[in-house]
Design an enzyme around this catalytic site. Sequence first.
Site, PDB file in Angstrom:
ATOM      1  N   GLU A 140       1.559 -11.568   6.042  1.00 13.34           N
ATOM      2  CA  GLU A 140       0.734 -11.054   6.439  1.00 13.34           C
ATOM      3  C   GLU A 140       1.415 -10.976   7.952  1.00 13.34           C
ATOM      4  OE1 GLU A 140      -1.547  -8.885   5.612  1.00 13.34           O
ATOM      5  OE2 GLU A 140      -2.424  -9.607   3.376  1.00 13.34           O
ATOM      6  N   HIS A 159       2.669  -7.051   4.423  1.00  8.28           N
ATOM      7  CA  HIS A 159       1.558  -6.810   4.736  1.00  8.28           C
ATOM      8  C   HIS A 159       1.467  -6.925   6.542  1.00  8.28           C
ATOM      9  CE1 HIS A 159       0.196  -5.867   0.146  1.00  8.28           C
ATOM     10  NE2 HIS A 159       0.980  -6.515   0.535  1.00  8.28           N
ATOM     11  N   HIS A 171       0.725  -1.228  -0.218  1.00  5.50           N
ATOM     12  CA  HIS A 171      -0.135  -0.206  -0.123  1.00  5.50           C
ATOM     13  C   HIS A 171       0.836   1.584  -0.382  1.00  5.50           C
ATOM     14  CE1 HIS A 171      -3.156  -3.048   0.811  1.00  5.50           C
ATOM     15  NE2 HIS A 171      -2.525  -3.191   1.787  1.00  5.50           N
ATOM     16  N   GLU A 198      -1.379   0.223   8.075  1.00  2.00           N
ATOM     17  CA  GLU A 198      -0.926  -0.187   7.757  1.00  2.00           C
ATOM     18  C   GLU A 198       0.642   0.315   6.490  1.00  2.00           C
ATOM     19  OE1 GLU A 198      -1.500  -4.562   4.294  1.00  2.00           O
ATOM     20  OE2 GLU A 198      -3.042  -3.123   4.186  1.00  2.00           O
TER      21      GLU A 198
END
Length: 302
Positions: free
Chosen positions: A266, A184, A91, A128
């Site tokens: 993650e 992430h 992101h 995030e």
Amino acid sequence: MSYVGPDFDPPQPRRPRRGPLTVALAALVPGALIGWFVYEAVGSPGGGSSAHASSASTGSSVSPTSTASNDDKPPGPSPLKGKVVVIDPGHNVTNFQHTAEINRKVDIGTNWKECDTTGTSTNAGYSEAQFTMDVSHRLKAILEKQGVTVKLTHDTGSPSWGPCVDQRARIGNDAHADAALSIHADGAPAGDRGFHVILPASVHAGGADTRAIVGPSAVLGRGIASNYRRVTGEPFSNYVGDGTGLDTRKDLGGLNLSTVPKVFIECGNMRDGKDAALLTNGAWRQKAAQGISEGIVSFLES
């Protein structure tokens, strides 16, 4: 008999006269002998023994009381020099300001998907994107100290949004990366805890063909999962991967379009209080970067 009185000595045989050379040698030999004995007693002009003097004459610096040490040798080249790793911070902190751009659909081979998303955040507002950029910088520093060439798909302030998932994959491909990783953190419901590593499925559709990277990506992913868990103490996800810490997917453009070994991680669930307390802690994020780096290095050295 003839009388020999006190004032009379019989005639003596005549000795031959010494020449100049004989006199000179007679004077030099004792001096030379004395000098040699002094030299042997005192040693060479450098203060060592005659053996040391012999070493000095050949240029050797080794003395009788010291030995050569490997510590004096310059370090050799890093075994990881020349290896390339691409890190993809998930992101972008400004994506929320560019909704039209990030909502544009791109072809990921199996289907069309949004260019990018805003990502998630903790309940207190730690995003995030902030987390992934911080861990990426820490990871980059660790790997570079070991001789690895590291490239980021984007960095703070550039670009102002994105990049799109297909471009993120292309950056790793164009760099001919030995390994690529997208970082992430998850946004699952509270109570869902732990981390998982996402592996590419075997995809051969449209512009996607992961068949050549499925095997090495699985090795990379297992190495990262094992080392990340050991260093951070974070458990395997209790909601994805059936307790293995691994998940295989074919709906992520960053994996589908990669031609180099690549995985996603993650790192924890930002919406869970226990995980959020770790993810927002700088010392723990350093551990996260260390664990990931050890997994990557084990892959590069294999």
